[in-house]
Design a protein around this motif. Sequence first.
Motif, PDB file in Angstrom:
ATOM      1  N   ILE A  96     -23.941   8.781  16.492  1.00 20.33           N
ATOM      2  CA  ILE A  96     -24.877   8.046  17.391  1.00 20.33           C
ATOM      3  C   ILE A  96     -24.314   6.996  18.483  1.00 20.33           C
ATOM      4  O   ILE A  96     -24.848   7.839  19.633  1.00 20.33           O
ATOM      5  CB  ILE A  96     -24.853   6.039  16.300  1.00 20.33           C
ATOM      6  N   ALA A  97     -23.054   7.252  18.348  1.00 20.47           N
ATOM      7  CA  ALA A  97     -22.204   6.966  19.762  1.00 20.47           C
ATOM      8  C   ALA A  97     -22.171   8.209  20.313  1.00 20.47           C
ATOM      9  O   ALA A  97     -21.815   8.304  22.303  1.00 20.47           O
ATOM     10  CB  ALA A  97     -20.280   6.311  19.796  1.00 20.47           C
ATOM     11  N   THR A  98     -21.784   9.977  20.080  1.00 19.39           N
ATOM     12  CA  THR A  98     -21.845  11.129  20.525  1.00 19.39           C
ATOM     13  C   THR A  98     -22.750  11.528  21.397  1.00 19.39           C
ATOM     14  O   THR A  98     -23.351  12.410  22.097  1.00 19.39           O
ATOM     15  CB  THR A  98     -21.383  11.302  18.916  1.00 19.39           C
ATOM     16  N   ILE A  99     -24.143  11.047  19.970  1.00 24.94           N
ATOM     17  CA  ILE A  99     -25.655  10.761  20.936  1.00 24.94           C
ATOM     18  C   ILE A  99     -25.989  10.686  22.320  1.00 24.94           C
ATOM     19  O   ILE A  99     -26.549  11.077  23.021  1.00 24.94           O
ATOM     20  CB  ILE A  99     -26.652  10.554  19.447  1.00 24.94           C
ATOM     21  N   PHE A 100     -25.086   8.871  21.874  1.00 22.49           N
ATOM     22  CA  PHE A 100     -25.497   8.685  23.538  1.00 22.49           C
ATOM     23  C   PHE A 100     -24.646   9.258  24.501  1.00 22.49           C
ATOM     24  O   PHE A 100     -25.063   9.348  25.541  1.00 22.49           O
ATOM     25  CB  PHE A 100     -24.627   7.237  22.955  1.00 22.49           C
ATOM     26  N   LEU A 101     -23.548   9.861  24.116  1.00 24.36           N
ATOM     27  CA  LEU A 101     -22.408  10.501  25.414  1.00 24.36           C
ATOM     28  C   LEU A 101     -23.042  11.356  25.961  1.00 24.36           C
ATOM     29  O   LEU A 101     -22.885  11.870  27.122  1.00 24.36           O
ATOM     30  CB  LEU A 101     -21.312  10.481  24.676  1.00 24.36           C
ATOM     31  N   ALA A 102     -23.908  12.133  24.830  1.00 26.31           N
ATOM     32  CA  ALA A 102     -24.370  13.532  24.965  1.00 26.31           C
ATOM     33  C   ALA A 102     -25.811  13.452  25.978  1.00 26.31           C
ATOM     34  O   ALA A 102     -25.988  13.628  27.071  1.00 26.31           O
ATOM     35  CB  ALA A 102     -24.950  14.006  23.906  1.00 26.31           C
ATOM     36  N   PHE A 103     -26.804  12.304  25.938  1.00 23.62           N
ATOM     37  CA  PHE A 103     -28.135  11.356  26.352  1.00 23.62           C
ATOM     38  C   PHE A 103     -27.571  11.373  27.960  1.00 23.62           C
ATOM     39  O   PHE A 103     -28.038  11.840  29.186  1.00 23.62           O
ATOM     40  CB  PHE A 103     -28.767  10.577  25.373  1.00 23.62           C
ATOM     41  N   ILE A 104     -25.839  10.192  27.726  1.00 26.47           N
ATOM     42  CA  ILE A 104     -26.412   9.693  29.022  1.00 26.47           C
ATOM     43  C   ILE A 104     -25.575  11.686  30.108  1.00 26.47           C
ATOM     44  O   ILE A 104     -25.199  11.071  31.644  1.00 26.47           O
ATOM     45  CB  ILE A 104     -23.853   9.191  29.184  1.00 26.47           C
ATOM     46  N   LEU A 105     -24.360  11.428  29.376  1.00 31.55           N
ATOM     47  CA  LEU A 105     -24.228  13.672  30.033  1.00 31.55           C
ATOM     48  C   LEU A 105     -25.419  14.557  30.783  1.00 31.55           C
ATOM     49  O   LEU A 105     -25.086  15.352  31.875  1.00 31.55           O
ATOM     50  CB  LEU A 105     -22.933  13.770  29.524  1.00 31.55           C
ATOM     51  N   GLN A 106     -26.677  14.487  29.404  1.00 30.21           N
ATOM     52  CA  GLN A 106     -27.087  15.673  29.729  1.00 30.21           C
ATOM     53  C   GLN A 106     -28.801  14.621  30.102  1.00 30.21           C
ATOM     54  O   GLN A 106     -29.896  15.523  29.239  1.00 30.21           O
ATOM     55  CB  GLN A 106     -26.969  16.457  28.632  1.00 30.21           C
ATOM     56  N   ASN A 107     -28.301  13.741  30.829  1.00 19.79           N
ATOM     57  CA  ASN A 107     -29.927  13.326  30.319  1.00 19.79           C
ATOM     58  C   ASN A 107     -31.682  13.572  30.959  1.00 19.79           C
ATOM     59  O   ASN A 107     -32.346  13.535  30.353  1.00 19.79           O
ATOM     60  CB  ASN A 107     -29.943  11.679  31.538  1.00 19.79           C
ATOM     61  N   GLU A 108     -31.256  14.050  32.316  1.00 22.35           N
ATOM     62  CA  GLU A 108     -32.240  15.296  32.715  1.00 22.35           C
ATOM     63  C   GLU A 108     -32.401  16.457  31.572  1.00 22.35           C
ATOM     64  O   GLU A 108     -34.074  16.284  31.351  1.00 22.35           O
ATOM     65  CB  GLU A 108     -31.657  16.684  33.697  1.00 22.35           C
TER      66      GLU A 108
END
Length: 334
Positions: free
Chosen positions: A135-147
């Motif tokens: 879940i933390a990794t998904i959140f990090l990926a969202f921050i880096l690739q939010n677009e």
Amino acid sequence: MNNQKLKQWIQVAISLGIAVWIFWFLYKDIAIESLIQQIKTSNWLWIGASIFISFFGYYLRGWRWTLLIHEVEGKKVTPNRGYHATMVGYLVNLLIPRAGEVAKCGVLTRTNGVSLGHLLGTVILERSVDLLCLIATIFLAFILQNELFIELAGQLVNIDSLLASLQSNLPIVFGGLLVLILILRLIFKRFSDHGIINKIQHFFREIGGGLKRIGQMDNPWGFWIGSIVLWIIYFMTMYLVSLGISSTANLSSGEVLLVMVMGSIGMVAPVQGGIGTFHALVAFILIQFGVSEVDGKIFAAIIHGTQLILVIVLGLISWLTMMKLPTYKQPESH
């Protein structure tokens, strides 16, 4: 064969059938020559490095597991035995999904005399921590690739109209959320003894209690740092393979992180070794990054295939190693 065993084998056959069908559907239009050509032209120094770091990850996972095992009775579990038991579990998971967790516990019960119940509890705790890390990794990926996240969501729903609708109905939305929270609270309180409600509450209590137990361990920092390093290794495994294949060599680290997240979600599916589901999700996200459909599927096949071969080889070695060890015998009390 009793009904319970028959039911289990039917479930195994169904999951395997689904995996094979998804894999066939994905690759039925890809010529085997394309895969062979990609294998020949890939940089196997990078792919070999990913295989090496994967081995270190498997050993780290075994070591991390031993930190959770408190042998009230039996023999202390060394990192080597923790690693070998872990690999036996991975090997069994290729045959029967989720059975590997029981198998690796059974191996240590036989060789070290640690109770099966205690070991199963540590595995549940391990999986709970892995879920939190995912879940933390998904959140990090969202921050880096939010677009990209927003773009993918936009393909499913109209984000602009949804936001406009939420803004125009803000009081109703807040009121609805408040009512929903109250209803859920009432349901959980009123039906706390009901089967599914009780299981949900028990699941969260187990996670909470497990996290407290980690804090009481002899080496809690080692456990948490090991868990973080494990996910860094998962990322590096994917990133090194991407460098070794020309069609993915230009992906950014953030894009590779998102590919890893999709692959991890595919591996969670209840099919043998993530076959089919891993390939489908990895290829899907690579296509969003401009990689051709064929190249995306071949990339997924290469990284999954190398890891599959590694698990089979290491798993068989670990199984033979553990089977040669004598069965633990409780010392006679005087």
